[in-house]
Design a protein around this motif. Structure first.
Motif, short mmCIF file in Angstrom:
data_model
loop_
_atom_site.label_atom_id
_atom_site.label_comp_id
_atom_site.label_asym_id
_atom_site.label_seq_id
_atom_site.Cartn_x
_atom_site.Cartn_y
_atom_site.Cartn_z
N GLU A 259 42.08 33.93 35.58
CA GLU A 259 41.32 34.14 36.81
C GLU A 259 41.00 35.61 37.01
OE1 GLU A 259 43.83 32.37 39.74
OE2 GLU A 259 43.12 30.31 39.32
N CYS A 260 41.94 36.47 36.65
CA CYS A 260 41.71 37.91 36.79
C CYS A 260 40.56 38.35 35.89
CB CYS A 260 43.00 38.66 36.45
SG CYS A 260 42.86 40.46 36.54
N LYS A 261 40.59 37.90 34.65
CA LYS A 261 39.56 38.32 33.71
C LYS A 261 38.19 37.76 34.09
CE LYS A 261 38.91 39.09 28.78
NZ LYS A 261 39.55 38.98 27.44
N ILE A 262 38.16 36.51 34.53
CA ILE A 262 36.89 35.89 34.95
C ILE A 262 36.27 36.65 36.11
CG2 ILE A 262 35.89 33.83 36.02
CD1 ILE A 262 37.83 32.17 34.32
N SER A 263 37.12 37.16 36.99
CA SER A 263 36.64 37.90 38.17
C SER A 263 36.31 39.34 37.86
CB SER A 263 37.70 37.85 39.28
OG SER A 263 38.80 38.69 38.95
N ASP A 264 36.36 39.71 36.57
CA ASP A 264 36.13 41.09 36.15
C ASP A 264 37.18 42.00 36.78
OD1 ASP A 264 34.86 43.07 34.68
OD2 ASP A 264 33.45 43.54 36.26
#
Length: 269
Positions: A259-264
């Protein structure tokens, strides 16, 4: 470990110090589509007439060999003309040439002089490089306080490398009173821009509860994100904590990381 001086990035400045000119824009449009011969034809006359932006762009073309034979001496010539007009990119480019000794004799004192001129105009690249010069004592007296000063100015403008190095200064108490919370805050700012070393260091702080509340899930998450961005220590941190967590904890940590990576890196908590 500190990050070393950045190399000069190849880009063409679209700022014109005088009025916006159609010839300059046509050169910029040509460079963007890869037609550097046309860009050279547009910018050469402007540079000879005194356009600092065009002079800088010609310097970049000679430095990189775009549409002309690579020639560092000629690049320095155009950077100097641009820099002497107070044009920040020209000043920073000339400073780097002095640092590297490309096209002229290596001269760290001159490099610092030109970096300061650019930094005093608010250029974050120059501020960061000054911080690094004083931090490491590259041919100047090492001065941690000055390093912190310049890192801070660049970090406050969102310069990720400066944020990371400033975090190190607070963590180690170099040039500033040791402050783990401040270190974590600066690591976080750089981590949220995708800097792997900052992500790893933030994960370590979660692992030990220094400057932040201890949290193994976040230690795993930031270590893994750091690993995905080239940090070998991040991989080790992630793998170490994978052995310490239950299956449900590991699943939750992986979900947080996704989720962190998807949200940049903007929604990581």
């Amino acid at each position: 470990m500190k990050i070393y001086l950045q190399t000069l990035l190849l880009f063409f400045c679209s700022v014109v110090c005088f009025s916006l000119q159609a010839d300059f824009q046509s050169g910029l449009d040509a460079a963007k589509r890869g037609d550097y011969i046309a860009a050279l034809g547009a910018w050469q006359p402007l540079a000879e007439e005194g356009s600092a932006a065009a002079q800088y762009n010609l310097g970049m073309m000679y430095k990189s060999g775009q549409a002309v034979e690579k020639n560092q001496e000629t690049a320095v010539k155009w950077f100097l003309l641009s820099a002497q007009q107070g044009f920040v990119p020209g000043q920073s480019a000339l400073a780097l040439m002095y640092m590297s000794g490309e096209g002229l004799s290596q001269d760290y004192v001159a490099a610092v002089t030109w970096y300061k001129l650019a930094a005093d105009q608010g250029d974050a690249d120059a501020q960061y490089n000054l911080g690094l010069i004083y931090d490491t004592g590259i041919e100047v007296p090492q001065n941690s306080e000055l390093a912190v000063r310049w890192y801070t100015l660049a970090a406050e403008q969102g310069f990720a490398l400066a944020q990371y190095n400033l975090g190190l200064m607070y963590k180690l108490g170099q040039g500033v009173i040791k402050d783990d919370k401040a270190a974590a805050q600066w690591y976080r700012k750089a981590a949220e821009q995708g800097l792997g070393s900052a992500q790893t260091n933030l994960g370590v702080m979660y692992a030990f509860g220094t400057g932040v509340e201890k949290n193994f899930l976040y230690a795993y998450m930031w270590g893994g994100l750091g690993a995905s961005n080239g940090s070998a220590n991040g991989q080790k941190l992630r793998d170490d904590f994978a052995l310490k967590m239950s299956a449900s904890q590991l699943s939750e940590a992986k979900k947080l990381a996704r989720e962190c990576k998807i949200s940049d890196y903007k929604s990581c908590y």
